[in-house]
Design a protein around this motif. Structure first.
Motif, mmCIF file in Angstrom:
data_model
loop_
_atom_site.group_PDB
_atom_site.id
_atom_site.type_symbol
_atom_site.label_atom_id
_atom_site.label_comp_id
_atom_site.label_asym_id
_atom_site.label_seq_id
_atom_site.Cartn_x
_atom_site.Cartn_y
_atom_site.Cartn_z
ATOM 1 N N ARG A 1 -12.420 -20.777 38.038
ATOM 2 C CA ARG A 1 -13.608 -20.303 37.313
ATOM 3 C C ARG A 1 -14.853 -20.610 38.140
ATOM 4 N N VAL A 2 -15.602 -19.555 38.443
ATOM 5 C CA VAL A 2 -16.842 -19.689 39.208
ATOM 6 C C VAL A 2 -18.009 -19.496 38.250
ATOM 7 N N ILE A 3 -18.860 -20.496 38.152
ATOM 8 C CA ILE A 3 -20.018 -20.450 37.259
ATOM 9 C C ILE A 3 -21.279 -20.378 38.115
ATOM 10 N N ILE A 4 -22.067 -19.338 37.881
ATOM 11 C CA ILE A 4 -23.289 -19.117 38.651
ATOM 12 C C ILE A 4 -24.487 -19.236 37.713
ATOM 13 N N THR A 5 -25.468 -20.008 38.114
ATOM 14 C CA THR A 5 -26.685 -20.206 37.332
ATOM 15 C C THR A 5 -27.885 -19.729 38.149
ATOM 16 N N ARG A 6 -28.667 -18.846 37.537
ATOM 17 C CA ARG A 6 -29.917 -18.385 38.172
ATOM 18 C C ARG A 6 -31.031 -19.343 37.751
ATOM 19 N N ASN A 7 -31.386 -20.244 38.646
ATOM 20 C CA ASN A 7 -32.367 -21.273 38.317
ATOM 21 C C ASN A 7 -33.782 -20.715 38.232
ATOM 22 N N ASN A 8 -34.011 -19.548 38.795
ATOM 23 C CA ASN A 8 -35.360 -18.965 38.766
ATOM 24 C C ASN A 8 -35.676 -18.272 37.446
ATOM 25 N N LEU A 9 -34.686 -18.148 36.564
ATOM 26 C CA LEU A 9 -34.894 -17.484 35.283
ATOM 27 C C LEU A 9 -35.039 -18.505 34.163
ATOM 28 N N GLU A 10 -35.824 -18.140 33.172
ATOM 29 C CA GLU A 10 -35.960 -18.969 31.986
ATOM 30 C C GLU A 10 -34.796 -18.678 31.028
ATOM 31 N N LYS A 11 -34.612 -19.527 30.045
ATOM 32 C CA LYS A 11 -33.544 -19.338 29.080
ATOM 33 C C LYS A 11 -33.756 -18.035 28.310
ATOM 34 N N GLY A 12 -32.715 -17.211 28.275
ATOM 35 C CA GLY A 12 -32.809 -15.919 27.606
ATOM 36 C C GLY A 12 -33.302 -14.794 28.485
ATOM 37 N N GLU A 13 -33.816 -15.106 29.641
ATOM 38 C CA GLU A 13 -34.316 -14.086 30.562
ATOM 39 C C GLU A 13 -33.149 -13.491 31.346
ATOM 40 N N LYS A 14 -33.259 -12.234 31.713
ATOM 41 C CA LYS A 14 -32.197 -11.539 32.446
ATOM 42 C C LYS A 14 -32.706 -11.062 33.800
ATOM 43 N N ALA A 15 -31.771 -10.954 34.731
ATOM 44 C CA ALA A 15 -32.120 -10.473 36.072
ATOM 45 C C ALA A 15 -32.463 -8.995 36.018
ATOM 46 N N GLY A 16 -33.393 -8.593 36.841
ATOM 47 C CA GLY A 16 -33.841 -7.201 36.852
ATOM 48 C C GLY A 16 -33.470 -6.491 38.137
ATOM 49 N N LEU A 17 -34.354 -5.590 38.553
ATOM 50 C CA LEU A 17 -34.119 -4.796 39.746
ATOM 51 C C LEU A 17 -34.432 -5.591 41.010
ATOM 52 N N ILE A 18 -33.786 -5.212 42.066
ATOM 53 C CA ILE A 18 -34.027 -5.826 43.375
ATOM 54 C C ILE A 18 -35.422 -5.456 43.860
ATOM 55 N N HIS A 19 -36.103 -6.419 44.478
ATOM 56 C CA HIS A 19 -37.383 -6.129 45.117
ATOM 57 C C HIS A 19 -37.098 -5.620 46.525
ATOM 58 N N ALA A 20 -37.211 -4.305 46.701
ATOM 59 C CA ALA A 20 -36.908 -3.674 47.991
ATOM 60 C C ALA A 20 -37.843 -2.485 48.183
ATOM 61 N N PRO A 21 -39.073 -2.715 48.636
ATOM 62 C CA PRO A 21 -40.059 -1.630 48.745
ATOM 63 C C PRO A 21 -39.645 -0.517 49.698
ATOM 64 N N ARG A 22 -38.821 -0.812 50.692
ATOM 65 C CA ARG A 22 -38.461 0.196 51.689
ATOM 66 C C ARG A 22 -37.173 0.946 51.340
ATOM 67 N N PHE A 23 -36.499 0.524 50.295
ATOM 68 C CA PHE A 23 -35.328 1.261 49.819
ATOM 69 C C PHE A 23 -35.804 2.186 48.706
ATOM 70 N N PRO A 24 -35.662 3.498 48.873
ATOM 71 C CA PRO A 24 -36.366 4.440 47.984
ATOM 72 C C PRO A 24 -35.809 4.562 46.577
ATOM 73 N N TYR A 25 -34.746 3.841 46.227
ATOM 74 C CA TYR A 25 -34.132 4.000 44.911
ATOM 75 C C TYR A 25 -33.939 2.635 44.248
ATOM 76 N N PRO A 26 -34.003 2.574 42.921
ATOM 77 C CA PRO A 26 -33.813 1.290 42.223
ATOM 78 C C PRO A 26 -32.388 0.778 42.391
ATOM 79 N N LYS A 27 -32.278 -0.546 42.422
ATOM 80 C CA LYS A 27 -30.972 -1.167 42.613
ATOM 81 C C LYS A 27 -30.924 -2.444 41.793
ATOM 82 N N GLN A 28 -29.869 -2.605 41.012
ATOM 83 C CA GLN A 28 -29.730 -3.756 40.130
ATOM 84 C C GLN A 28 -29.147 -4.947 40.895
#
Length: 636
Positions: free
Chosen positions: A455-482
């Protein structure tokens, strides 16, 4: 009598057209609403930093407005077909409203006489019309034949007392009918002059149009496999990818995908010239091409122009569109590369493909610093960050530097500095934990042959409780990416045990890797957690697994209840037992008085064993009699 009826045809045609028009208009209006009134978040047109503003504006232009609908060829084809059938629907509706009564059997109307006509007038009309439409005078005319039959039926309804009574009571000379039926086809189909035209249209539709549509759909759909990637692309990847494939060779591998072969063919001399000029600008960073096919060359050059951030040097509009098309398909195609590597059991090449996807998203190449992901950073800012006090050579190191000591932003505006601060806050900061166990096992020990779970457990420490990850910050990639993470486990020998992309957006999420525990011994596996889009955030761990000998486990003991089940008779034995009891019923009745006390003293288990013994004895007797019969037959 059944007859072709124009008005009935109007109703039938309206019904069938409505079956198509209703869902088609719902789809058109829904799509138009989603395009014209779509929220920016739904199409990924968000600008969290000023570096993303241009990308967000371009996404709005591509995904919102009527121009978006016009660029969709399938939508426009369906739209014009719907308009065509809508016009036909309106014409049919007007026809029904003006003359929409379905034909009924009216002998006076058929004989073209007044309802007050006497017998003489009826007979005269019948004679005139029967001569006019008689089959002998109209050979091969189906319409005249049908008319003649209707005239005969009408005359019978007016001259025969029983038929007339049935017609007056039930509207049909044959008596009461459960259903009034007309043929919902227009009358012109029966006209002799239209026979050849009707036959030709029928042949064209049944032999030409329908088979062509089926063939087109099948031929197109049969080209694609998993993840909407063409089978030819998978074949190409199996050919070019190996366990020794480097990242520098992957742009050429991607360029040779079957999805690009029609689009990337140079179409003119100016196209070839533009590709040659672009190659001169990126050639120094390209690996020597292995394939000189024009499609591979063009795609390889365009990929390197994006990776080296030289796309602004592409002056040709069509080349820009070709590059955007390749980038749109790149995520699915890179995933297909990874699945091929998994099939080939090549761990190193699979990780190279994942890292190539990171570089593709951030428009970076193999020797670039991960600091180039920061908004507004160029090679000059990166160079300044890597020297002196408080230097940082990677993006993780740069994030740990206090804000007042961060370098590279001396010439930045306040807005640009704020962009860097926002980016560092949204940059994923993960911690990884792993645990080895066996389901339903209390002692946490793994024995040979157990179904083992990591079992691999991953914690996103940059997020607050209840917050979800959004789109990748990639200004030079012309399409949204999760945001997503690749979880890979491999052996020291470079073999893949498990590889999967997990797109769970929660702050804390887990993923389980299941496999059978190997032979007795201690094993060490490599566990990789790799981002699908960010460079420099990957983590690697060692997972140790000790497998014990399963012979030391306590012997499995059968429960007494389960053991008793083995003594239960089979269905065949129960049937034989029932037959024996039936045959011995008379003798049992006669011996009831003498044997009663003895039988009463026996337990149920003993009685059951006796019955079973009798059944088996009967089976043995039957087999002996069969053997005796065979011996007699042999002697004869």
């Amino acid at each position: 009598m059944l007859q072709y009826d124009n008005n009935a045809f109007y109703f039938v045609a309206l019904s069938f057209i409505t079956i198509y028009l209703v869902p088609s208009w719902i789809h058109i209006l829904t799509r138009a609403q989603s395009v014209l009134f779509a929220k920016d978040e739904a199409i990924g047109a968000i600008s969290r930093t000023s570096a993303e503003k241009q990308k967000a504006e371009e996404l709005k232009k591509e995904s919102k407005g009527l121009a978006t609908l016009k660029r969709s060829k399938p939508f426009m084809i369906n739209f014009w077909i719907t308009i065509f059938f809508t016009i036909i629907f309106m014409w049919l509706a007007v026809s029904v409203s003006t003359d929409g009564e379905v034909n009924s059997f009216d002998p006076f109307h058929i004989l073209q006489i007044d309802s007050a006509s006497d017998a003489k007038a009826i007979k005269k009309a019948f004679r005139s019309l029967s001569l006019k439409y008689h089959p002998d005078k109209n050979p091969g005319d189906r319409a005249a034949e049908a008319k003649f039959m209707m005239v005969s039926k009408a005359y019978e309804a007016l001259t025969d007392a029983e038929s007339r009574e049935n017609w007056e009571k039930f509207g049909n000379p044959d008596g009461k009918q459960s259903l009034e039926v007309s043929i919902g086809l227009p009358n012109f189909l029966l006209e002799t002059g239209n026979r050849n035209l009707v036959l030709m249209v029928y042949l064209i539709i049944m032999v030409g149009v329908i088979p062509f549509c089926v063939w087109t759909y099948y031929s197109d759909s049969s080209k694609f496999g998993e993840k909407d990637v063409m089978y030819d692309t998978y074949s190409w990847y199996h050919h070019v990818l190996s366990e020794h494939t480097l990242i520098k060779a992957l742009p050429e591998c991607l360029a040779g995908a079957a999805e690009f072969r029609k689009r990337n063919v140079p179409k003119s001399a100016s196209d070839k010239q533009a590709i040659g000029e672009l190659m001169a600008a990126v050639k120094t960073q390209m690996q020597k091409p292995k394939y000189n096919h024009p499609v591979c060359v063009k795609g390889n050059v365009l990929m390197h122009a994006h990776l080296l951030r030289a796309s602004e040097k592409i002056s040709d509009t069509q080349l820009n569109e070709d590059l955007k098309y390749m980038l749109r398909r790149s995520t699915a195609l890179i995933d297909a590369m990874i699945s091929v590597c998994q099939h080939q059991d090549s761990l190193q090449t699979a990780t190279n493909c994942i890292e190539f996807g990171q570089l593709m998203t951030q428009a970076m190449w193999v020797k670039d610093s991960s600091l180039l992901q920061l908004p507004h950073f160029t090679e000059e800012e990166v160079k300044h960050c890597s020297i002196g006090k408080g230097k940082a050579t990677s993006i993780l190191e740069y994030r740990e530097v206090p804000d007042d000591q961060k370098k590279g932003m001396a010439n930045f505006t306040a807005e640009q500095k704020e962009d860097v601060s926002k980016y560092l806050k949204m940059l994923p900061d993960i911690s990884v934990e792993s645990k080895v166990f066996v389901d339903d096992d209390e002692d946490d020990k793994v024995y040979e042959g157990d179904l083992c779970t990591i079992r691999v457990i991953i914690t996103r420490n940059n997020l607050e409780k209840g917050e979800k990850a959004g789109l990748i910050h990639a200004p030079r990639f012309p399409y949204p990416k999760q945001e997503a993470w690749w979880i890979i486990m491999g052996t020291k020998e470079g073999k893949i045990v498990h590889i999967e992309k997990v797109g769970n957006p929660n702050r804390i999420f887990s993923h389980e890797i299941k496999f059978l525990a190997p032979r007795v011994g201690t094993y060490e596996f490599d566990l990789y957690i790799k981002s699908n889009a960010y460079v420099g955030l990957d983590q690697e761990q060692k997972v140790t697994l000790t497998t014990l000998d399963n012979s030391v486990l306590p012997e499995y003991k059968i429960h007494p209840d389960d053991a008793e089940l083995d003594d239960e008779p089979t269905l065949f034995e129960e049937i034989l037992n029932a037959n024996i009891e039936q045959d011995d019923s008379d003798s049992d009745d006669s011996d009831d008085e003498s044997d009663g006390p003895a039988i009463a003293e026996k337990s149920d288990a003993e009685m059951k064993k006796e019955r079973l013994k009798k059944a088996r004895q009967q089976t043995d007797d039957d087999s002996d009699s069969d053997d005796d019969a065979e011996e007699v037959y042999t002697d004869k």
